[in-house]
Scaffold this motif. Structure first.
Motif, short mmCIF file in Angstrom:
data_model
loop_
_atom_site.label_atom_id
_atom_site.label_comp_id
_atom_site.label_asym_id
_atom_site.label_seq_id
_atom_site.Cartn_x
_atom_site.Cartn_y
_atom_site.Cartn_z
N THR A 135 16.50 48.82 69.38
CA THR A 135 16.95 48.37 68.08
C THR A 135 16.20 47.10 67.70
OG1 THR A 135 18.70 46.82 68.66
CG2 THR A 135 19.25 49.15 68.69
N THR A 136 15.93 46.98 66.42
CA THR A 136 15.12 45.87 65.94
C THR A 136 15.90 44.93 65.05
OG1 THR A 136 14.44 47.05 63.94
CG2 THR A 136 13.15 47.44 65.93
N MET A 137 17.23 45.00 65.13
CA MET A 137 18.03 44.19 64.22
C MET A 137 19.03 43.35 65.02
SD MET A 137 18.46 47.09 61.23
CE MET A 137 19.65 46.14 60.28
N ASN A 138 20.30 43.54 64.78
CA ASN A 138 21.37 42.88 65.52
C ASN A 138 21.57 41.40 65.21
OD1 ASN A 138 22.44 45.05 67.09
ND2 ASN A 138 20.59 44.98 68.32
N ALA A 139 20.97 40.93 64.13
CA ALA A 139 21.27 39.58 63.61
C ALA A 139 21.20 38.47 64.66
CB ALA A 139 22.64 39.58 62.94
N SER A 296 18.98 42.11 60.07
CA SER A 296 20.37 42.42 59.73
C SER A 296 21.02 41.31 58.92
CB SER A 296 21.19 42.69 61.01
OG SER A 296 21.21 41.54 61.82
N VAL A 297 20.24 40.33 58.49
CA VAL A 297 20.72 39.31 57.57
C VAL A 297 20.67 39.91 56.16
CG1 VAL A 297 20.33 37.01 56.60
CG2 VAL A 297 19.90 37.44 59.04
N GLU A 298 21.83 40.12 55.57
CA GLU A 298 21.89 40.86 54.31
C GLU A 298 21.15 40.13 53.18
OE1 GLU A 298 25.13 43.32 51.60
OE2 GLU A 298 25.79 42.12 53.31
N GLU A 299 21.08 38.80 53.23
CA GLU A 299 20.40 38.05 52.18
C GLU A 299 18.88 38.12 52.32
OE1 GLU A 299 22.72 36.76 54.22
OE2 GLU A 299 24.42 36.99 52.82
N LEU A 315 12.47 35.00 49.12
CA LEU A 315 12.47 35.00 50.58
C LEU A 315 13.61 34.12 51.09
CD1 LEU A 315 8.68 34.66 51.45
CD2 LEU A 315 10.01 36.74 51.06
N ALA A 316 14.39 34.69 52.00
CA ALA A 316 15.46 33.92 52.65
C ALA A 316 14.87 33.12 53.80
CB ALA A 316 16.55 34.87 53.15
N ASP A 317 15.65 32.21 54.31
CA ASP A 317 15.20 31.38 55.43
C ASP A 317 14.78 32.24 56.61
OD1 ASP A 317 14.97 28.67 56.68
OD2 ASP A 317 16.50 29.49 58.01
N ASP A 318 15.50 33.35 56.83
CA ASP A 318 15.17 34.25 57.93
C ASP A 318 13.79 34.87 57.75
OD1 ASP A 318 16.07 35.73 60.35
OD2 ASP A 318 15.90 37.47 59.01
#
Length: 369
Positions: A135-139, A296-299, A315-318
């Motif tokens: 998996t490549t997400m998981n916040a 997985s950061v929705e913003e 662009l968000a900080d992530d």
């Protein structure tokens, strides 16, 4: 004017063979007011999945095999069976749903509840969330794999993610060129949308981007295609997979020509339920072209899904931390973004207009053969 070379002529004939369902023009609306009021769109590609609300392990329901195919497509079921999927809600489907719920910050129940299905049916990027079983997400949680017994292979830093092996454009790269598939015959307004999308990434990194008329010589090649277009990732019509792009240094960026793309205006005010903001999708896919996976950061713009009639281009900080990890920061970046369109390449020996004319001629000759 430079005469087209024999090499270009051969390539012109090869394009229809390798991109058999390429379209001449996509569904591009110059602005929201140009949408026809009597246009009655069909439902989204995955709307039928809403019928599965409340299904859980042990159930059997007509069509669950299609949902399994969906999960396999985006990496949640690693291997297809030797024959077709069954309609049984089995352990593999439950495990896939739990991983999906974890990636999208939902309650991890393994049940197809309303919140999970609402997320599943949203239009999304065609790039998988799970690559090579990882998996490549998981916040920002610990690395996870599809199998609890295997070691994590996907590099996760904070919330953003990178492709396996962390591919990026070569060290020292300062400028990347991009070009559009000649058969699409895109307007200047559409080209400006992509220029603005590239500019958002240039503002925060050491990279710059420049449009070129040379489609075959460009680092990044952009086109609108429909259905099975020869890259193994077929499009599925309105509000399914909107687009996909490949990790560095492949450079391919494909958008589904069947979507109702809004080029300018406030997409949130569109009367068309299927209106999709072109710049929002372009910004997301450019992130993939540069080496970012899904977040997985929705913003974040690298979140895998986006609703129709929504604009999401900042662009968000992530996103910024992820791209700067790969390429460093723009020395002029002060923590806030303000876009400006990069300069187009006008120095190429063959102009974009003459190249499009040549390809149109080549395609017409091919059609007569």
């Amino acid at each position: 004017m430079v005469q087209p070379s024999y090499h270009h002529l051969i390539l012109a004939f090869l394009i229809p063979l390798t991109l058999s369902n390429a379209v001449v023009s996509a569904r591009l609306f110059p602005n929201v007011s140009s949408l026809l009021p009597d246009y009655a769109p069909l439902g989204g590609a995955w709307d039928a999945f809403r019928n599965f609300t409340g299904c859980h392990r042990g159930d059997k329901y007509d069509g669950l095999a299609n949902l399994k195919s969906y999960f396999q497509r985006f990496g949640y079921i690693p291997h297809a069976p030797p024959y077709n999927f069954s309609d049984n809600f089995d352990d593999a489907l439950e495990a896939a749903i739990k991983t999906y719920q974890r990636n999208f910050n939902l309650n991890v129940t393994g049940v197809l509840d309303a919140a999970t299905l609402h997320q599943i049916v949203l239009p999304r990027c065609g790039v998988a969330d799970i690559i090579n079983g990882t998996t490549t997400m998981n916040a920002g949680k610990e690395n996870r794999t599809a199998s609890s017994s295997s070691k994590p292979r996907f590099h996760t830093v904070a919330h953003y993610t990178l492709f396996p092996g962390m591919p990026r454009w070569p060290e020292g790269t300062e400028e990347l060129t991009y070009a559009f598939f000649p058969g699409n015959e895109l307007s200047d307004a559409v080209r400006r949308v992509f220029a603005a999308a590239f500019a958002r990434w240039a503002e925060v990194t050491s990279l710059t981007f420049r449009e070129t008329a040379s489609y075959f010589g460009a680092d990044i090649r952009i086109g609108f295609f429909s259905g099975d277009h020869g890259d193994g990732e077929p499009f599925d019509g309105s509000l399914g997979t909107l687009a996909h792009a490949f990790s560095p240094t492949n450079g391919r960026f494909h958008l589904d020509a069947a979507e109702d793309w809004v080029v300018s205006g406030d997409v949130t005010r569109s009367a068309l339920d299927t209106a999709v903001d072109l710049e929002s999708v372009a910004v997301h896919e450019i992130g993939h072209l540069l080496g970012l996976g899904h977040s997985s950061v929705e913003e974040a713009v690298m979140f895998p899904t986006i609703s129709s009639r929504r604009k999401k281009v900042v662009l968000a900080d992530d996103d910024i931390k992820g791209i700067q990890f790969l390429y460093g920061s723009n020395p002029n970046f002060n923590g806030s973004t303000a876009t400006s369109a990069p300069e187009r390449d006008s120095s190429h020996a063959v102009s974009a207009t003459s190249l499009l004319t040549f390809f149109a001629f080549a395609f017409s000759v091919f059609a007569l053969l």
